[in-house]
Scaffold this motif. Structure first.
Motif, short mmCIF file in Angstrom:
data_model
loop_
_atom_site.label_atom_id
_atom_site.label_comp_id
_atom_site.label_asym_id
_atom_site.label_seq_id
_atom_site.Cartn_x
_atom_site.Cartn_y
_atom_site.Cartn_z
N VAL A 54 0.86 -1.19 0.00
CA VAL A 54 0.00 0.00 0.00
C VAL A 54 0.89 1.23 0.00
CG1 VAL A 54 -1.85 1.25 1.18
CG2 VAL A 54 -1.76 -1.26 1.30
N ARG A 55 0.91 1.94 -1.11
CA ARG A 55 1.72 3.16 -1.21
C ARG A 55 0.82 4.35 -0.88
NH1 ARG A 55 5.01 1.56 -6.66
NH2 ARG A 55 3.03 2.17 -7.61
N ILE A 56 1.12 4.99 0.24
CA ILE A 56 0.26 6.04 0.76
C ILE A 56 0.74 7.41 0.30
CG2 ILE A 56 -0.66 7.11 2.85
CD1 ILE A 56 -0.21 4.41 4.26
N HIS A 57 -0.17 8.16 -0.31
CA HIS A 57 0.10 9.54 -0.71
C HIS A 57 -0.79 10.46 0.13
CE1 HIS A 57 2.08 8.03 -4.43
NE2 HIS A 57 1.19 7.06 -4.31
N PRO A 58 -0.30 11.60 0.55
CA PRO A 58 -1.09 12.45 1.44
C PRO A 58 -2.33 13.03 0.77
CG PRO A 58 0.88 13.60 0.69
CD PRO A 58 1.02 12.18 0.24
N GLN A 59 -3.29 13.40 1.59
CA GLN A 59 -4.48 14.09 1.09
C GLN A 59 -4.04 15.32 0.31
OE1 GLN A 59 -6.98 15.86 4.08
NE2 GLN A 59 -8.85 15.44 2.91
N THR A 60 -4.70 15.57 -0.81
CA THR A 60 -4.26 16.65 -1.69
C THR A 60 -5.46 17.31 -2.34
OG1 THR A 60 -2.73 17.22 -3.48
CG2 THR A 60 -3.93 15.12 -3.68
N ASP A 61 -5.23 18.21 -3.29
CA ASP A 61 -6.32 18.92 -3.94
C ASP A 61 -6.87 18.10 -5.10
OD1 ASP A 61 -4.85 19.81 -6.59
OD2 ASP A 61 -3.52 20.39 -4.95
N SER A 62 -8.01 18.53 -5.61
CA SER A 62 -8.72 17.77 -6.65
C SER A 62 -7.91 17.66 -7.93
CB SER A 62 -10.08 18.42 -6.94
OG SER A 62 -10.90 18.39 -5.79
N LEU A 63 -7.22 18.73 -8.30
CA LEU A 63 -6.43 18.70 -9.54
C LEU A 63 -5.34 17.64 -9.47
CD1 LEU A 63 -5.77 19.82 -12.31
CD2 LEU A 63 -4.38 21.59 -11.20
N THR A 64 -4.65 17.56 -8.35
CA THR A 64 -3.60 16.55 -8.20
C THR A 64 -4.18 15.14 -8.26
OG1 THR A 64 -2.28 18.07 -6.85
CG2 THR A 64 -1.71 15.73 -6.75
N CYS A 65 -5.36 14.96 -7.67
CA CYS A 65 -6.03 13.65 -7.74
C CYS A 65 -6.32 13.28 -9.19
CB CYS A 65 -7.33 13.67 -6.95
SG CYS A 65 -7.11 13.51 -5.17
N LEU A 66 -6.80 14.24 -9.97
CA LEU A 66 -7.09 13.98 -11.38
C LEU A 66 -5.82 13.63 -12.15
CD1 LEU A 66 -9.66 16.84 -12.12
CD2 LEU A 66 -10.15 14.39 -11.85
N GLU A 67 -4.75 14.31 -11.83
CA GLU A 67 -3.47 14.01 -12.50
C GLU A 67 -3.02 12.59 -12.15
OE1 GLU A 67 -1.06 17.16 -11.04
OE2 GLU A 67 -1.69 18.59 -12.59
N GLN A 68 -3.19 12.20 -10.90
CA GLN A 68 -2.80 10.85 -10.50
C GLN A 68 -3.68 9.80 -11.16
OE1 GLN A 68 -0.13 9.90 -8.63
NE2 GLN A 68 0.48 12.05 -8.73
N LEU A 69 -4.96 10.09 -11.30
CA LEU A 69 -5.86 9.15 -11.98
C LEU A 69 -5.41 8.91 -13.42
CD1 LEU A 69 -9.41 10.34 -10.81
CD2 LEU A 69 -8.26 8.21 -10.18
N SER A 70 -4.92 9.95 -14.05
CA SER A 70 -4.51 9.83 -15.46
C SER A 70 -3.30 8.92 -15.63
CB SER A 70 -4.21 11.21 -16.04
OG SER A 70 -3.03 11.76 -15.49
N HIS A 71 -2.57 8.66 -14.54
CA HIS A 71 -1.40 7.77 -14.62
C HIS A 71 -1.76 6.34 -14.22
CE1 HIS A 71 1.12 11.20 -15.34
NE2 HIS A 71 0.86 11.74 -14.16
N ALA A 72 -2.99 6.11 -13.78
CA ALA A 72 -3.38 4.79 -13.27
C ALA A 72 -4.04 3.96 -14.37
CB ALA A 72 -4.33 4.95 -12.10
N LYS A 73 -3.75 2.68 -14.39
CA LYS A 73 -4.42 1.78 -15.32
C LYS A 73 -5.81 1.41 -14.81
CE LYS A 73 -0.16 -0.19 -17.19
NZ LYS A 73 0.66 -1.42 -17.36
N ILE A 74 -5.93 1.22 -13.49
CA ILE A 74 -7.21 0.83 -12.88
C ILE A 74 -7.43 1.70 -11.65
CG2 ILE A 74 -8.49 -1.00 -11.69
CD1 ILE A 74 -7.02 -3.03 -13.43
#
Length: 231
Positions: A114-134
């Motif tokens: 489990v790789r934990i990333h800190p709570q962040t803003d919505s834009l950063t979440c969207l950027e991270q989603l774009s790098h995820a396969k699932i």
């Protein structure tokens, strides 16, 4: 594989379960146990049934007051399943990135996955989603609607793996526009993830189908137009 959202261990809510006396605690636990067993119910449905069993017919205004005191039940059940899903994946050897606070409190024998990333803003979440396969999702505890996470996942080019709702099943077909799992069969989720990681072409077709549905119907301009029409 990613999940965006905070986590609170269910033990945190013990203070709300036990805040009056043992009789009330047993009442609250009965509702929680039923919701964990029958995951297609809303909190309101289970709570009303238990209230009527204890007190007879409950007036709407009285039930609203009762529900105000039981918001922790929604949070308990939601966080229970968020933790269960991530724990199941990690202990099956799947590395999951989680974005949000509280995940270091998850009780899991394979926290190294489990790789934990800190709570962040919505834009950063969207950027991270774009790098995820699932992208794994656990729905809030309403059963007739959806959540904007589904739209954001598809628009970001990731494959949404989620439990269902009436609305989602009506608008997104399983294994065609989205992938559904059953909360009561969490042990099947790792197999689903491994399958679609190994069959990326099939996953891309599903993502594109879902993307088209969202882009044509559920971007913010569509939602605003729907709200204006219904005012």
């Amino acid at each position: 594989v990613i999940m965006t959202g905070n986590y609170t261990p269910p033990s945190f809510f013990e203070q709300h379960i036990n805040w009056i006396n043992d009789e009330y605690a047993a009442f609250y636990r009965g509702i929680i146990e039923e919701l964990l067993e029958k995951t297609d119910q809303t909190v309101e449905e289970a709570a009303l049934r238990h209230c009527e069993r204890e007190m007879g017919e409950v007036a709407p205004d009285d039930f609203r007051l009762v529900m105000h005191k039981m918001i922790f039940i929604d949070l308990y059940v939601r966080n229970y399943w968020r933790g269960m899903v991530i724990k199941t994946l990690a202990e099956a050897g799947i590395t999951v990135d989680v974005i949000g606070k509280g995940w270091e409190e998850l009780e899991c024998s394979a926290m190294q996955n489990v790789r934990i990333h800190p709570q962040t803003d919505s834009l950063t979440c969207l950027e991270q989603l774009s790098h995820a396969k699932i992208s794994v999702n656990v729905m809030p505890w309403f059963k007739a609607g959806t959540h904007d996470r589904i739209f954001n996942i598809l628009l970001s080019g990731s494959l949404p793996l989620t439990d269902s709702s009436e609305w989602l099943k009506k608008h997104f077909k399983d294994k065609q526009d989205i992938i559904y799992y059953n909360l009561n069969s969490c042990e099947e989720i790792p197999q689903l993830i491994k399958y679609y990681l190994d069959n990326s072409d099939e996953a891309k077709v599903i993502i594109q189908n879902g993307f088209d549905i969202v882009a044509d119907n559920y971007v913010w301009s569509n939602i605003v137009e729907q709200l204006i029409r219904n005012v």
